[in-house]
Design a protein around this motif. Structure first.
Motif, PDB file in Angstrom:
ATOM      1  N   ASP A 265     -28.981  46.181  -9.032  1.00 21.77           N
ATOM      2  CA  ASP A 265     -29.466  47.314  -9.823  1.00 21.77           C
ATOM      3  C   ASP A 265     -29.616  46.935 -11.292  1.00 21.77           C
ATOM      4  O   ASP A 265     -30.460  47.478 -12.004  1.00 21.77           O
ATOM      5  CB  ASP A 265     -28.483  48.488  -9.705  1.00 21.77           C
ATOM      6  N   ARG A 266     -28.740  46.021 -11.722  1.00 18.62           N
ATOM      7  CA  ARG A 266     -28.738  45.684 -13.154  1.00 18.62           C
ATOM      8  C   ARG A 266     -29.565  44.430 -13.476  1.00 18.62           C
ATOM      9  O   ARG A 266     -29.774  44.109 -14.627  1.00 18.62           O
ATOM     10  CB  ARG A 266     -27.295  45.463 -13.632  1.00 18.62           C
ATOM     11  N   TRP A 267     -30.027  43.731 -12.434  1.00 18.61           N
ATOM     12  CA  TRP A 267     -30.690  42.455 -12.679  1.00 18.61           C
ATOM     13  C   TRP A 267     -32.045  42.642 -13.362  1.00 18.61           C
ATOM     14  O   TRP A 267     -32.813  43.535 -13.013  1.00 18.61           O
ATOM     15  CB  TRP A 267     -30.881  41.688 -11.367  1.00 18.61           C
ATOM     16  N   ASP A 268     -32.314  41.765 -14.329  1.00 15.09           N
ATOM     17  CA  ASP A 268     -33.578  41.840 -15.040  1.00 15.09           C
ATOM     18  C   ASP A 268     -34.168  40.432 -15.133  1.00 15.09           C
ATOM     19  O   ASP A 268     -33.569  39.529 -15.720  1.00 15.09           O
ATOM     20  CB  ASP A 268     -33.348  42.430 -16.438  1.00 15.09           C
ATOM     21  N   ALA A 269     -35.343  40.278 -14.542  1.00 15.88           N
ATOM     22  CA  ALA A 269     -35.945  38.946 -14.430  1.00 15.88           C
ATOM     23  C   ALA A 269     -36.167  38.303 -15.794  1.00 15.88           C
ATOM     24  O   ALA A 269     -35.876  37.118 -15.994  1.00 15.88           O
ATOM     25  CB  ALA A 269     -37.261  39.031 -13.664  1.00 15.88           C
ATOM     26  N   THR A 270     -36.682  39.092 -16.732  1.00 16.84           N
ATOM     27  CA  THR A 270     -37.034  38.519 -18.036  1.00 16.84           C
ATOM     28  C   THR A 270     -35.823  37.950 -18.770  1.00 16.84           C
ATOM     29  O   THR A 270     -35.883  36.845 -19.314  1.00 16.84           O
ATOM     30  CB  THR A 270     -37.746  39.580 -18.900  1.00 16.84           C
ATOM     31  N   SER A 271     -34.703  38.691 -18.731  1.00 18.26           N
ATOM     32  CA  SER A 271     -33.545  38.162 -19.458  1.00 18.26           C
ATOM     33  C   SER A 271     -32.856  37.036 -18.675  1.00 18.26           C
ATOM     34  O   SER A 271     -32.105  36.253 -19.238  1.00 18.26           O
ATOM     35  CB  SER A 271     -32.557  39.277 -19.797  1.00 18.26           C
ATOM     36  N   ASP A 272     -33.129  36.962 -17.362  1.00 13.20           N
ATOM     37  CA  ASP A 272     -32.534  35.889 -16.551  1.00 13.20           C
ATOM     38  C   ASP A 272     -33.354  34.590 -16.645  1.00 13.20           C
ATOM     39  O   ASP A 272     -32.861  33.505 -16.357  1.00 13.20           O
ATOM     40  CB  ASP A 272     -32.429  36.349 -15.088  1.00 13.20           C
TER      41      ASP A 272
ATOM     42  N   PRO B 146     -35.313  31.385 -18.388  1.00 12.99           N
ATOM     43  CA  PRO B 146     -36.076  30.614 -17.390  1.00 12.99           C
ATOM     44  C   PRO B 146     -35.175  29.958 -16.333  1.00 12.99           C
ATOM     45  O   PRO B 146     -35.679  29.390 -15.385  1.00 12.99           O
ATOM     46  CB  PRO B 146     -36.732  29.535 -18.255  1.00 12.99           C
ATOM     47  N   LYS B 147     -33.847  30.039 -16.500  1.00  8.43           N
ATOM     48  CA  LYS B 147     -32.979  29.309 -15.569  1.00  8.43           C
ATOM     49  C   LYS B 147     -32.593  30.138 -14.336  1.00  8.43           C
ATOM     50  O   LYS B 147     -32.160  29.586 -13.335  1.00  8.43           O
ATOM     51  CB  LYS B 147     -31.726  28.822 -16.298  1.00  8.43           C
ATOM     52  N   PHE B 148     -32.707  31.429 -14.455  1.00  6.85           N
ATOM     53  CA  PHE B 148     -32.421  32.339 -13.344  1.00  6.85           C
ATOM     54  C   PHE B 148     -31.047  32.108 -12.709  1.00  6.85           C
ATOM     55  O   PHE B 148     -30.898  32.186 -11.502  1.00  6.85           O
ATOM     56  CB  PHE B 148     -33.528  32.260 -12.289  1.00  6.85           C
TER      57      PHE B 148
ATOM     58  N   VAL C  35     -36.666  43.741  -5.902  1.00  4.63           N
ATOM     59  CA  VAL C  35     -36.580  43.223  -7.274  1.00  4.63           C
ATOM     60  C   VAL C  35     -37.482  41.993  -7.412  1.00  4.63           C
ATOM     61  O   VAL C  35     -38.009  41.723  -8.488  1.00  4.63           O
ATOM     62  CB  VAL C  35     -35.134  42.898  -7.743  1.00  4.63           C
ATOM     63  N   LEU C  36     -37.668  41.263  -6.326  1.00  6.79           N
ATOM     64  CA  LEU C  36     -38.560  40.095  -6.393  1.00  6.79           C
ATOM     65  C   LEU C  36     -40.002  40.520  -6.685  1.00  6.79           C
ATOM     66  O   LEU C  36     -40.755  39.792  -7.335  1.00  6.79           O
ATOM     67  CB  LEU C  36     -38.509  39.298  -5.085  1.00  6.79           C
ATOM     68  N   VAL C  37     -40.374  41.701  -6.182  1.00  5.56           N
ATOM     69  CA  VAL C  37     -41.739  42.183  -6.411  1.00  5.56           C
ATOM     70  C   VAL C  37     -41.971  42.436  -7.903  1.00  5.56           C
ATOM     71  O   VAL C  37     -43.076  42.250  -8.412  1.00  5.56           O
ATOM     72  CB  VAL C  37     -41.993  43.479  -5.598  1.00  5.56           C
ATOM     73  N   GLN C  38     -40.882  42.844  -8.581  1.00  6.13           N
ATOM     74  CA  GLN C  38     -41.021  43.141 -10.010  1.00  6.13           C
ATOM     75  C   GLN C  38     -41.186  41.881 -10.872  1.00  6.13           C
ATOM     76  O   GLN C  38     -41.576  41.959 -12.021  1.00  6.13           O
ATOM     77  CB  GLN C  38     -39.806  43.924 -10.499  1.00  6.13           C
ATOM     78  N   VAL C  39     -40.873  40.724 -10.307  1.00 10.76           N
ATOM     79  CA  VAL C  39     -41.036  39.476 -11.058  1.00 10.76           C
ATOM     80  C   VAL C  39     -42.528  39.139 -11.102  1.00 10.76           C
ATOM     81  O   VAL C  39     -43.172  39.059 -10.058  1.00 10.76           O
ATOM     82  CB  VAL C  39     -40.268  38.316 -10.365  1.00 10.76           C
ATOM     83  N   PRO C  40     -43.098  38.957 -12.300  1.00  7.38           N
ATOM     84  CA  PRO C  40     -44.528  38.610 -12.378  1.00  7.38           C
ATOM     85  C   PRO C  40     -44.827  37.288 -11.644  1.00  7.38           C
ATOM     86  O   PRO C  40     -43.944  36.428 -11.564  1.00  7.38           O
ATOM     87  CB  PRO C  40     -44.779  38.470 -13.877  1.00  7.38           C
ATOM     88  N   ASP C  41     -46.050  37.147 -11.162  1.00  3.35           N
ATOM     89  CA  ASP C  41     -46.431  35.985 -10.351  1.00  3.35           C
ATOM     90  C   ASP C  41     -46.069  34.647 -10.994  1.00  3.35           C
ATOM     91  O   ASP C  41     -45.499  33.770 -10.349  1.00  3.35           O
ATOM     92  CB  ASP C  41     -47.945  36.006 -10.070  1.00  3.35           C
ATOM     93  N   ALA C  42     -46.417  34.497 -12.281  1.00  3.16           N
ATOM     94  CA  ALA C  42     -46.190  33.209 -12.952  1.00  3.16           C
ATOM     95  C   ALA C  42     -44.700  32.898 -13.036  1.00  3.16           C
ATOM     96  O   ALA C  42     -44.270  31.760 -12.805  1.00  3.16           O
ATOM     97  CB  ALA C  42     -46.802  33.226 -14.345  1.00  3.16           C
ATOM     98  N   GLN C  43     -43.930  33.928 -13.341  1.00  2.00           N
ATOM     99  CA  GLN C  43     -42.484  33.751 -13.447  1.00  2.00           C
ATOM    100  C   GLN C  43     -41.878  33.420 -12.070  1.00  2.00           C
ATOM    101  O   GLN C  43     -40.982  32.583 -11.950  1.00  2.00           O
ATOM    102  CB  GLN C  43     -41.867  35.046 -13.985  1.00  2.00           C
ATOM    103  N   PHE C  44     -42.410  34.081 -11.047  1.00  2.00           N
ATOM    104  CA  PHE C  44     -41.923  33.827  -9.680  1.00  2.00           C
ATOM    105  C   PHE C  44     -42.208  32.374  -9.285  1.00  2.00           C
ATOM    106  O   PHE C  44     -41.364  31.687  -8.706  1.00  2.00           O
ATOM    107  CB  PHE C  44     -42.591  34.797  -8.695  1.00  2.00           C
ATOM    108  N   ALA C  45     -43.415  31.893  -9.600  1.00  2.00           N
ATOM    109  CA  ALA C  45     -43.767  30.505  -9.288  1.00  2.00           C
ATOM    110  C   ALA C  45     -42.810  29.542  -9.990  1.00  2.00           C
ATOM    111  O   ALA C  45     -42.372  28.541  -9.402  1.00  2.00           O
ATOM    112  CB  ALA C  45     -45.211  30.225  -9.707  1.00  2.00           C
ATOM    113  N   ALA C  46     -42.452  29.867 -11.235  1.00  2.00           N
ATOM    114  CA  ALA C  46     -41.516  29.018 -11.981  1.00  2.00           C
ATOM    115  C   ALA C  46     -40.135  29.033 -11.325  1.00  2.00           C
ATOM    116  O   ALA C  46     -39.470  27.997 -11.211  1.00  2.00           O
ATOM    117  CB  ALA C  46     -41.422  29.493 -13.431  1.00  2.00           C
ATOM    118  N   MET C  47     -39.735  30.207 -10.871  1.00  2.09           N
ATOM    119  CA  MET C  47     -38.452  30.339 -10.173  1.00  2.09           C
ATOM    120  C   MET C  47     -38.373  29.416  -8.960  1.00  2.09           C
ATOM    121  O   MET C  47     -37.373  28.729  -8.729  1.00  2.09           O
ATOM    122  CB  MET C  47     -38.334  31.782  -9.630  1.00  2.09           C
ATOM    123  N   LEU C  48     -39.457  29.424  -8.172  1.00  2.00           N
ATOM    124  CA  LEU C  48     -39.463  28.651  -6.924  1.00  2.00           C
ATOM    125  C   LEU C  48     -39.367  27.150  -7.181  1.00  2.00           C
ATOM    126  O   LEU C  48     -38.998  26.390  -6.288  1.00  2.00           O
ATOM    127  CB  LEU C  48     -40.729  28.953  -6.111  1.00  2.00           C
ATOM    128  N   ASN C  49     -39.725  26.738  -8.404  1.00  2.00           N
ATOM    129  CA  ASN C  49     -39.662  25.306  -8.721  1.00  2.00           C
ATOM    130  C   ASN C  49     -38.278  24.835  -9.144  1.00  2.00           C
ATOM    131  O   ASN C  49     -38.033  23.645  -9.269  1.00  2.00           O
ATOM    132  CB  ASN C  49     -40.667  24.970  -9.822  1.00  2.00           C
TER     133      ASN C  49
END
Ligand SMILES: [Zn+2]
Length: 607
Positions: free
Chosen positions: A41-48, A50-52, A113-127
């Motif tokens: 509930d509290r997780w926020d992709a942007t503040s997490d 680039p290291k997630f 919550v994964l849906v809320q992560v923008p595409d570019a950021q999600f691609a970076a996460m997967l790497n």
């Protein structure tokens, strides 16, 4: 070597169904699940970014929870299977189901919550190195998340499901428990069988007259309660269709195909190959009928054993069976042999032939300890040896994935049946080769035909039925008379109008139509069977296939079925060629069966 016929469950949890260790585990899972929900509930992709690091913690936690639940599930269902009268299993299972619902809700939340992560950021996460190994699975979760409704609604659906699909499914079990089949056996003596006993005898009794007497009584037993079964099937499917509709899905095959990571094009090709290549199996059934002294086989004959004079089958002791499997596994893959040996030696298998056990056989893995448990009843027949080899094939599959992240171990049902069928094929072929007479060989080849007959004809009929049933159910409640007609027509079509009797109530008697988690519990078997035949054909032409095989198995939860075949076998599953190579193997078996039985139906006239 003397192996125990009983398993040991203590390495999972000590102390049986009242295990304090299990109780503590379930409590822990409950706490962790609630905590994970709060963190999400509290997780926020942007503040997490680039290291997630926070997300990596969350997904690791979810996998630990799910692995823990699987471990607990295996433990409890093992106790229940080995002792069906144990009254303490059901309440514990109920606790597990509730826990599962809570985990499902949190898992849905994570997808969203994964849906809320923008595409570019999600691609970076997967790497990121920590997430790259589960990139495919996270993408799947994100895609699934896009289809989810708001949290409150999804939670409500999950809760309602306990009294919806899940309830109808368990209501089916309650109904089946009330079915009895009274009839007169071949001697004219009255007999009453339970549904399970009747099912075994209908297809497996060695006496053709016994089977012929049983079929009408079997149909009558389901006719007597057909309205109750029709209600159950209609409401189970109705709940499912409403759920699909709420998510904007009108195609009822979409979820089953997605679950199996399979394209509609591949499924179409498989059925085309099956429909175009069934004549040799119909010829086999005609030959079998002739051996039984009939013009056409009846429904009750299609999987029946053949009792030819002099066909006394080899009787295996359990230790002989173990040695036989280990030896023949080893000829193909030393690593398969090592795993089988480990399963026997480490008490992973419950095989004792005694009262109070559940029917059937299964393998489940224990992800927390990278072990497996196999359940079956061993009576010493070559068929039991094949079953054991089948379940050990599953165990091998799990074992080669044991070091992967838990999400990467989530292979679908279609590929699940690949390693098992493969293990079974190795041992069934070895059994045929070891036969000491033609009569024994005929008996074993006949038994080996059960699989292709089931896949190409019986399961084809079930698929045709289920498709047409769902089409009709989208419009209305389907009556018992309509269900019977749909089933009868599907069977006639699949069996090429070749049988003298059919089983129109199969829609009521077959458990597979009433499984709540999955609909269309039929084509994955056909895929698994034909896929493993194709691999088996390839293995026979390739040196050192072992490593290639293991690499394929390790990727079974990491890509679509089509990509898996392309990457590891270099074949296109949407084209018929690969499937036909597997079909050729069955054709060879049938040709051998026809050659060996020819003198029995066309005796040479005496000079
Ligand atoms: Zn299996």
């Amino acid at each position: 070597m003397t192996y125990s016929l009983n398993w040991d469950l203590d390495s999972l949890f000590t102390g049986g169904i009242h295990s304090a260790q299990l109780k503590a585990k379930l409590k822990q899972i409950k706490t962790d699940t609630a905590a994970l929900g709060d963190l999400l509930d509290r997780w926020d992709a942007t503040s997490d970014a680039p290291k997630f690091q926070q997300f990596i913690k969350l997904i690791t936690q979810l996998q630990a929870i799910e692995a823990g639940l699987a471990q607990a599930n295996l433990f409890v269902s093992s106790i229940g299977s080995a002792d069906i009268a144990n009254p303490d299993v059901a309440p514990t299972e109920d606790r597990l189901r509730n826990l599962e619902t809570q985990i499902q809700t949190v898992s849905d939340k994570l997808k969203k919550v994964l849906v809320q992560v923008p595409d570019a950021q999600f691609a970076a996460m997967l790497n990121l190195p920590a997430l790259q190994p589960i990139a495919f699975n996270l993408t799947e979760m994100r895609d699934a998340g896009k289809e989810l409704l708001d949290d409150k609604t999804e939670n409500l659906i999950n809760q309602l499901n306990l009294d919806g699909k899940a309830a109808w499914s368990s209501h089916y079990d309650s109904l089946v428990a009330t079915v009895t089949v009274p009839f007169h056996d071949a001697n004219g003596d009255p007999v009453t069988l339970s549904a399970g006993q009747a099912d075994n005898n209908l297809l497996g009794n060695a006496d053709p007259q016994y089977r012929a007497n049983l079929l009408p009584a079997w149909e009558q037993a389901w006719t007597d309660k057909e309205q109750l079964f029709a209600d159950t099937l209609n409401h189970l499917a109705g709940f499912r269709l409403t759920e699909y509709q709420a998510h904007g899905v009108s195609d009822f095959l979409r979820a089953p195909l997605k679950d199996n990571r399979l394209s509609a094009a591949t499924l179409k090709t498989i059925w085309q190959v099956v429909d175009d290549n069934k004549q040799f199996l119909l010829d086999y059934l005609d030959r079998k009928a002739a051996l039984l002294g009939k013009k056409h086989a009846g429904w009750q004959d299609v999987e029946a054993p053949l009792n030819l004079p002099g066909s006394q089958l080899h009787h295996f002791t359990y230790d002989e069976a173990a040695a036989f499997i280990i030896k023949h596994y080893g000829e193909f893959s030393p690593k398969m042999a090592v795993l089988a040996q480990k399963a026997f030696a480490n008490h992973w298998i419950e095989a004792e032939d005694r009262a109070g056990k559940a029917p059937g056989g299964w393998m489940e893995s224990a992800p927390e300890t990278n072990e497996s448990r196999i359940f079956m009843t061993f009576t010493g027949s070559p068929n039991d040896v094949s079953t054991l080899a089948h379940e050990l094939g599953h165990a091998f599959h799990s074992s080669v994935m044991g070091d992967l992240p838990y999400l990467r171990q989530g292979y679908a049902m279609n590929v699940a049946e690949t390693a098992s069928t493969f293990g079974e094929l190795i041992v069934a072929d070895a059994n045929v080769k070891a036969a000491t007479s033609d009569a024994e060989k005929i008996t074993l080849l006949n038994a080996k035909m059960d699989n292709p007959v089931a896949m190409f004809l019986n399961i084809r009929a079930r698929f045709l039925f289920e498709t047409r049933f769902y089409q009709l159910r989208q419009q209305k409640l389907v009556t018992p008379a309509e269900l019977n007609e749909l089933m009868l027509n599907a069977q006639k079509e699949a069996f090429g109008h070749d049988l003298s009797t059919y089983s129109p109530h199969l829609w009521a008697s077959k458990l597979h139509f009433y499984i709540d988690d999955l609909s269309f519990y039929n084509f994955p078997y056909v895929f698994g069977y034909l896929f493993s035949l194709g691999i088996y054909a390839k293995a026979q032409q390739t040196d050192n296939f072992e490593d290639q095989y293991i690499a394929l198995l390790r990727d079974t939860a990491n890509m679509s079925s089509e990509s898996l075949a392309q990457k590891h076998l270099g074949v296109d599953l949407t084209q018929p060629d690969f499937w036909l190579a597997g079909v050729d193997l069955i054709k060879k078996d049938v040709a051998e069966f026809m050659r060996l039985t020819d003198p029995l139906v066309h005796p040479t006239p005496r000079a």
